[in-house]
Scaffold this motif. Structure first.
Motif, mmCIF file in Angstrom:
data_model
loop_
_atom_site.group_PDB
_atom_site.id
_atom_site.type_symbol
_atom_site.label_atom_id
_atom_site.label_comp_id
_atom_site.label_asym_id
_atom_site.label_seq_id
_atom_site.Cartn_x
_atom_site.Cartn_y
_atom_site.Cartn_z
ATOM 1 N N MET A 126 40.912 48.297 34.578
ATOM 2 C CA MET A 126 39.455 48.278 34.709
ATOM 3 C C MET A 126 38.786 47.958 33.371
ATOM 4 O O MET A 126 37.787 47.237 33.335
ATOM 5 N N CYS A 180 38.857 44.268 32.875
ATOM 6 C CA CYS A 180 37.772 43.626 33.628
ATOM 7 C C CYS A 180 36.424 43.845 32.956
ATOM 8 O O CYS A 180 35.592 42.931 32.905
ATOM 9 N N ILE A 227 42.547 46.146 43.042
ATOM 10 C CA ILE A 227 43.231 46.760 41.912
ATOM 11 C C ILE A 227 44.289 47.658 42.523
ATOM 12 O O ILE A 227 44.016 48.395 43.482
ATOM 13 N N VAL A 244 35.512 43.113 41.444
ATOM 14 C CA VAL A 244 36.930 43.447 41.463
ATOM 15 C C VAL A 244 37.354 43.481 42.929
ATOM 16 O O VAL A 244 36.963 44.373 43.681
ATOM 17 N N VAL A 258 45.224 43.280 39.125
ATOM 18 C CA VAL A 258 43.818 43.253 39.498
ATOM 19 C C VAL A 258 43.449 41.806 39.795
ATOM 20 O O VAL A 258 43.947 40.889 39.145
ATOM 21 N N THR A 259 42.650 41.604 40.837
ATOM 22 C CA THR A 259 42.061 40.294 41.099
ATOM 23 C C THR A 259 40.551 40.457 41.035
ATOM 24 O O THR A 259 40.009 41.499 41.408
ATOM 25 N N TYR A 260 39.872 39.425 40.542
ATOM 26 C CA TYR A 260 38.430 39.511 40.352
ATOM 27 C C TYR A 260 37.826 38.118 40.402
ATOM 28 O O TYR A 260 38.521 37.105 40.243
ATOM 29 N N MET A 275 29.492 45.318 37.311
ATOM 30 C CA MET A 275 30.784 45.174 37.987
ATOM 31 C C MET A 275 30.679 45.899 39.322
ATOM 32 O O MET A 275 30.096 46.981 39.392
ATOM 33 N N TRP A 280 32.855 46.730 43.228
ATOM 34 C CA TRP A 280 34.073 46.704 44.025
ATOM 35 C C TRP A 280 33.855 47.590 45.231
ATOM 36 O O TRP A 280 32.916 48.389 45.270
#
Length: 165
Positions: free
Chosen positions: A109, A112, A93, A90, A73-75, A124, A126
């Motif tokens: 998740m 995060c 993912i 996010v 995951v990148t955030y 949050m 995405w």
């Protein structure tokens, strides 16, 4: 953090600079899944600078199943003026197909969500492609699709042109 789920051990860990090649593998895998493989312009050096340079712009975490890389995951943080707090966005993912439906995505998740809680975020967010079967997964987490919002994007060429004005 390690959890036993469905007779497998899943651990989620933040990345470090040594993970850059692995992060690139995951980026290429998600791009291929989304049929956007030709759209990956990032190099390992770009990822290194953006995640581990003097001013990191994003963060990443790796999910491992029985010590094998299974997902990532990148955030990064955004800001909601309506909420008056930062949010956690996010960006990507992805879970390799052989590890899907085993709780790996849910744990990513949840990772995060814990970060968002620790950092005082108000929400949050995405984006997901409309055909992606993961939409049902997100809805099962309690997420709502905001279909009245349309995402707009300026590519580098376009924003460089706009910046001249």
């Amino acid at each position: 953090m390690a959890k036993n789920v469905n007779d497998i051990t899943v651990s989620i860990r933040p990345t470090d600079e040594e993970d850059v090649p692995l992060i690139m593998e995951f980026i290429k895998a998600i791009a291929d899944f989304e049929d956007l493989g030709d759209s990956v312009l990032a190099s390992e050096e770009d990822i290194r600078k953006s995640l581990f340079g003097p001013k990191p712009f994003a963060e990443a975490a790796i999910a491992e199943v029985n010590k094998e890389p299974a997902g990532f995951v990148t955030y990064f943080h955004n800001f909601s003026s309506f909420v008056g707090k930062p949010g956690l966005y996010v960006e990507d993912i992805y879970v390799h197909s052989e590890y899907r439906k085993q709780g790996v995505g849910r744990l990513l998740m949840a990772y995060c969500a814990r970060i968002a809680k620790e950092r005082g975020c108000g929400r949050m967010d995405w984006s997901v492609l409309n055909w992606n079967p993961a939409r049902k997964f997100y809805e099962n987490l309690g997420a709502e699709a905001h279909e009245e919002w349309i995402v707009y994007r300026l590519g580098e060429k376009e924003f460089l042109e706009l910046a001249k004005k």
